[in-house]
Design a protein around this motif. Structure first.
Motif, PDB file in Angstrom:
ATOM      1  N   LYS A  73     -29.059  -1.466 -43.751  1.00 42.65           N
ATOM      2  CA  LYS A  73     -29.012  -0.553 -42.605  1.00 42.65           C
ATOM      3  C   LYS A  73     -29.403   0.870 -42.991  1.00 42.65           C
ATOM      4  CE  LYS A  73     -24.107   0.727 -42.947  1.00 42.65           C
ATOM      5  NZ  LYS A  73     -22.799   0.757 -42.245  1.00 42.65           N
ATOM      6  N   VAL A  74     -29.250   1.228 -44.261  1.00 44.94           N
ATOM      7  CA  VAL A  74     -29.583   2.576 -44.712  1.00 44.94           C
ATOM      8  C   VAL A  74     -31.100   2.795 -44.699  1.00 44.94           C
ATOM      9  CG1 VAL A  74     -29.477   4.175 -46.679  1.00 44.94           C
ATOM     10  CG2 VAL A  74     -27.503   2.767 -46.095  1.00 44.94           C
ATOM     11  N   LEU A  75     -31.867   1.727 -44.860  1.00 46.98           N
ATOM     12  CA  LEU A  75     -33.310   1.858 -44.973  1.00 46.98           C
ATOM     13  C   LEU A  75     -33.952   2.403 -43.702  1.00 46.98           C
ATOM     14  CD1 LEU A  75     -34.168  -1.369 -47.013  1.00 46.98           C
ATOM     15  CD2 LEU A  75     -33.763   0.961 -47.832  1.00 46.98           C
ATOM     16  N   ASP A  76     -33.288   2.235 -42.547  1.00 45.18           N
ATOM     17  CA  ASP A  76     -33.811   2.816 -41.310  1.00 45.18           C
ATOM     18  C   ASP A  76     -33.768   4.339 -41.339  1.00 45.18           C
ATOM     19  OD1 ASP A  76     -34.385   0.384 -40.171  1.00 45.18           O
ATOM     20  OD2 ASP A  76     -32.494   0.228 -39.080  1.00 45.18           O
ATOM     21  N   ARG A  77     -32.964   4.895 -42.232  1.00 48.60           N
ATOM     22  CA  ARG A  77     -32.817   6.357 -42.315  1.00 48.60           C
ATOM     23  C   ARG A  77     -33.541   6.930 -43.532  1.00 48.60           C
ATOM     24  NH1 ARG A  77     -26.505   6.713 -42.429  1.00 48.60           N
ATOM     25  NH2 ARG A  77     -26.874   8.978 -42.369  1.00 48.60           N
ATOM     26  N   THR A  78     -34.362   6.085 -44.173  1.00 44.94           N
ATOM     27  CA  THR A  78     -35.109   6.520 -45.350  1.00 44.94           C
ATOM     28  C   THR A  78     -36.604   6.288 -45.139  1.00 44.94           C
ATOM     29  OG1 THR A  78     -35.014   4.387 -46.496  1.00 44.94           O
ATOM     30  CG2 THR A  78     -33.170   5.896 -46.831  1.00 44.94           C
ATOM     31  N   GLY A  79     -37.400   7.006 -45.899  1.00 43.87           N
ATOM     32  CA  GLY A  79     -38.843   6.783 -45.903  1.00 43.87           C
ATOM     33  C   GLY A  79     -39.301   6.593 -47.331  1.00 43.87           C
ATOM     34  N   TYR A  80     -40.087   5.550 -47.579  1.00 44.89           N
ATOM     35  CA  TYR A  80     -40.547   5.246 -48.932  1.00 44.89           C
ATOM     36  C   TYR A  80     -42.050   5.049 -48.942  1.00 44.89           C
ATOM     37  CZ  TYR A  80     -41.553   2.553 -53.162  1.00 44.89           C
ATOM     38  OH  TYR A  80     -42.106   2.107 -54.339  1.00 44.89           O
ATOM     39  N   MET A  81     -42.711   5.753 -49.845  1.00 39.40           N
ATOM     40  CA  MET A  81     -44.147   5.578 -50.054  1.00 39.40           C
ATOM     41  C   MET A  81     -44.373   5.220 -51.509  1.00 39.40           C
ATOM     42  SD  MET A  81     -47.205   8.346 -49.526  1.00 39.40           S
ATOM     43  CE  MET A  81     -48.868   8.036 -50.129  1.00 39.40           C
ATOM     44  N   GLY A  82     -44.826   4.000 -51.749  1.00 49.78           N
ATOM     45  CA  GLY A  82     -45.074   3.544 -53.101  1.00 49.78           C
ATOM     46  C   GLY A  82     -46.482   3.884 -53.560  1.00 49.78           C
ATOM     47  N   GLY A 151     -40.269   9.009 -37.752  1.00 48.27           N
ATOM     48  CA  GLY A 151     -38.844   9.019 -37.428  1.00 48.27           C
ATOM     49  C   GLY A 151     -38.037  10.055 -38.161  1.00 48.27           C
ATOM     50  N   SER A 152     -38.694  10.962 -38.876  1.00 49.33           N
ATOM     51  CA  SER A 152     -38.001  12.033 -39.607  1.00 49.33           C
ATOM     52  C   SER A 152     -36.842  11.493 -40.442  1.00 49.33           C
ATOM     53  CB  SER A 152     -37.487  13.095 -38.624  1.00 49.33           C
ATOM     54  OG  SER A 152     -38.554  13.703 -37.942  1.00 49.33           O
ATOM     55  N   PRO A 153     -37.124  10.632 -41.425  1.00 49.23           N
ATOM     56  CA  PRO A 153     -36.049  10.053 -42.250  1.00 49.23           C
ATOM     57  C   PRO A 153     -35.257  11.129 -42.990  1.00 49.23           C
ATOM     58  CG  PRO A 153     -38.213   9.666 -43.245  1.00 49.23           C
ATOM     59  CD  PRO A 153     -38.460  10.196 -41.883  1.00 49.23           C
TER      60      PRO A 153
END
Length: 240
Positions: A73-82, A151-153
């Motif tokens: 559920k935390v991943l909806d509030r994070t942004g990840y760019m690999g 979504g402005s994580p």
């Protein structure tokens, strides 16, 4: 004292018998950009993936937004760019943005606003209806960054985000990252561009899977008797 957005505590990681991370203690604070620098193969990507719960730790703990990771559920509030782009080549830039925005459960109105804003940020707005297979490598990196920021994580993790991006646009991207930090977001960025590391609020030096030093660019330059972060990097490699 600033709120801690994400952290690793006594973290270690092994791949079979090879130890990649050793006793990592690292914090990302609300309203800051933490730069993670080190030689190729030092464990930077593994470190941030462990922080996000994308890789299991062998030892220690990872927390993001007060939740022990992994926590879906935390991943909806994070942004990840690999480092590798994860785009659908047969879709347009706009369609990719819609797809990933819907995964974040953004409303139709919010999603449209976010798509326009972020495509303009990375200078891809005029190419929004172009199929991604026709994009250059640099354009794909820019689109990946635009998707990451949907979504402005609250917590943003960027693994070498400006690779293949021209200097003028790179400056624009970093201005936006600074603006996000000013809004209270927490960011961790890996980079091989030492001038970018100097734009970070704090920098962590990772060598052979261990954190050798953490501090503001100015503090590290004093500690390593250097005139720039690039010189810190060189002096660090000499000492180790």
């Amino acid at each position: 004292m600033a709120e801690i957005i994400a952290s690793l505590h006594d973290a270690g990681k092994k791949f079979f018998f090879h130890r990649v991370l050793k006793n990592i203690n690292l914090e990302v604070k609300k309203g800051e950009i933490l730069g993670l620098i080190g030689p190729s193969g030092s464990g930077k990507t593994t470190c941030i993936r462990c922080m996000l719960g994308m890789e299991d730790l062998t030892e220690g703990e990872a927390f993001v937004l007060n939740e022990q990771m992994p926590k879906r559920k935390v991943l909806d509030r994070t942004g990840y760019m690999g480092q590798e782009t994860a785009l659908y080549g047969t879709l347009t830039a706009y369609e990719n943005m819609v797809f990933f925005g819907q995964l974040k459960n953004l409303s139709k109105e919010t999603l449209q606003t976010e798509i326009d804003k972020n495509l303009k940020l990375v200078d891809l707005y005029e190419y929004r209806n172009k199929v991604v297979t026709q994009f250059s490598g640099g354009m794909k990196r820019r689109l990946s960054l635009a998707i990451t920021l949907l979504g402005s994580p609250e917590f943003i993790v960027l693994d070498e985000p400006t690779v293949g991006i021209d200097p003028k646009l790179r400056l624009s991207v970093w201005n936006q990252l600074s603006a996000l930090a000013d809004e209270g977001k927490g960011l961790i960025v890996t980079t091989h561009v030492m001038s970018e590391a100097e734009k970070c609020d704090r920098v962590a030096l990772l060598v052979d899977g261990e954190i050798l030093a953490v501090g503001t660019p100015e503090d590290l330059m004093r500690e390593f008797k250097a005139a720039s972060i690039e010189e810190v990097f060189i002096n660090m490699e000499v000492e180790t």
